[in-house]
Design a protein around this motif. Structure first.
Motif, mmCIF file in Angstrom:
data_model
loop_
_atom_site.group_PDB
_atom_site.id
_atom_site.type_symbol
_atom_site.label_atom_id
_atom_site.label_comp_id
_atom_site.label_asym_id
_atom_site.label_seq_id
_atom_site.Cartn_x
_atom_site.Cartn_y
_atom_site.Cartn_z
ATOM 1 N N ARG A 182 -10.287 13.431 4.772
ATOM 2 C CA ARG A 182 -9.536 12.285 4.249
ATOM 3 C C ARG A 182 -8.126 12.705 3.827
ATOM 4 O O ARG A 182 -7.160 11.962 4.026
ATOM 5 N N ALA A 213 -4.698 11.273 5.171
ATOM 6 C CA ALA A 213 -3.753 10.678 4.223
ATOM 7 C C ALA A 213 -2.388 11.348 4.319
ATOM 8 O O ALA A 213 -1.349 10.691 4.194
ATOM 9 N N GLN A 240 0.093 7.540 -2.951
ATOM 10 C CA GLN A 240 -0.868 7.380 -4.041
ATOM 11 C C GLN A 240 -2.280 7.712 -3.572
ATOM 12 O O GLN A 240 -3.071 8.292 -4.327
ATOM 13 N N ASP A 241 -2.607 7.334 -2.338
ATOM 14 C CA ASP A 241 -3.912 7.698 -1.780
ATOM 15 C C ASP A 241 -4.059 9.214 -1.745
ATOM 16 O O ASP A 241 -5.109 9.763 -2.101
ATOM 17 N N PRO A 279 0.729 5.146 0.675
ATOM 18 C CA PRO A 279 -0.055 6.290 1.165
ATOM 19 C C PRO A 279 0.044 7.506 0.252
ATOM 20 O O PRO A 279 -0.905 8.280 0.137
ATOM 21 N N HIS A 286 0.838 -1.196 0.000
ATOM 22 C CA HIS A 286 0.000 0.000 0.000
ATOM 23 C C HIS A 286 0.873 1.246 0.000
ATOM 24 O O HIS A 286 1.846 1.337 0.743
#
Length: 201
Positions: free
Chosen positions: A102, A106, A14-15, A12, A10
């Motif tokens: 969000r 993030a 990119q989120d 972060p 994952h």
């Protein structure tokens, strides 16, 4: 296998990028809605809630019984269009507020991940800075010895070029000053040893 695990890891960052793109898209949509709303309001249109979004029950029943096609939905009136724009404008505002939360989360996650991944690099930089302070202290001590040797010969302070002898950089070490606190924190973090500081005294 290692490559597959790396790709599945994952990210972060990119989120954060995805949230940022979505926020920009919503912001642009909000501008379009505002422009359309102002145009309708300038024409004197008042918002009007549309009462029948779906087909009429009789038309729907006929379609169920004999398979006839449902009549095409009528186009909204200007008032209904304005009402829908107001609803969508509120939705965009709510969505942007949620995206802001969000995005903040993030960013915190991405920052923590970046800090973890670069911890070794930062420790190397801190050690270089600490050793530079120690080296400067050693050079200051050697300069003081050099200066004293010439003073003994001439009987007064020698007129040496670029001879700085005071201040936080070139003055004697002071307990509690910035350099002292920095070196002590480096010792506490295990970046340098107490012996390395003592050897420079």
């Amino acid at each position: 296998m290692a490559t597959a695990r790396a790709e599945a890891k994952h990210n972060p960052a990119q989120d954060l990028e995805a949230i940022s793109h979505k926020r920009l898209a919503f912001t642009e949509r909000g501008k379009d809605i505002l422009a359309a709303r102002l145009e309708l309001e300038h024409q004197g249109i008042r918002p009007e809630e549309r009462s029948n979004w779906g087909p009429d029950p009789r038309d729907l029943a006929a379609s169920m019984l004999d398979g006839s096609a449902l009549p095409a939905a009528r186009s909204p009136t200007p008032g209904e269009e304005l009402f829908q724009l107001l609803v969508e404008q509120q939705a965009v505002t709510i969505a942007l507020d949620e995206l802001a939360e969000r995005e903040n989360q993030a960013r915190r996650i991405a920052a923590a991940e970046a800090l973890r991944e670069t911890a070794d690099e930062w420790r190397r930089l801190v050690r270089r800075r600490a050793m530079a302070v120690i080296e400067l202290r050693q050079a200051n001590q050697e300069a003081a010895t050099f200066r004293e040797r010439l003073r003994r010969i001439g009987g007064n302070n020698p007129n040496l070029i670029a001879d700085a002898t005071s201040g936080p950089l070139f003055g004697p070490p002071v307990v509690g000053d910035g350099a002292y606190t920095f070196l002590e924190s480096c010792v506490s973090a295990g970046i340098i040893s107490k012996k390395e500081i003592t050897n420079a005294a």
